[in-house]
Design a protein around this motif. Sequence first.
Motif: not given
Length: 124
Positions: A12, A18, A22, A26
């Motif tokens: 991620w 990102r 997040g 995730c």
Amino acid sequence: LLFLLHATTRIWMDFLGRGVVGAVLCFYATFVIYIFIPLASNQWLRKAFQITLHRTLALIQPRCWCLRFGEMPRPIPFVDVFYADAMCSLSKVFFDWGMLLHMASHYPNPVPQAAHNIIVPSLF
């Protein structure tokens, strides 16, 4: 789980570029999806999820419906008392998760001062 956390964080943040919030979301989403994949290795997770859901629904269901004229009330099992105590102890954790999600939804701006900013995290 540690490998999954490391892998989702690396993919991620490093590969997709990102943010941290997040990556954590995730990880949780991947873990929840993994629970429901019908594999023999995660059968214990599905069973634990079912037991937790059953205990939660048993606590939410009111017990006063069993009171009838002239009858004794139904006793509450110790496991229900123990589970309710554990959920009360975790209420601060659930509130903090709600607050983090609420703060993340306003990121990068500060959370405005309003009543819904207290009510929304309390729903968790």
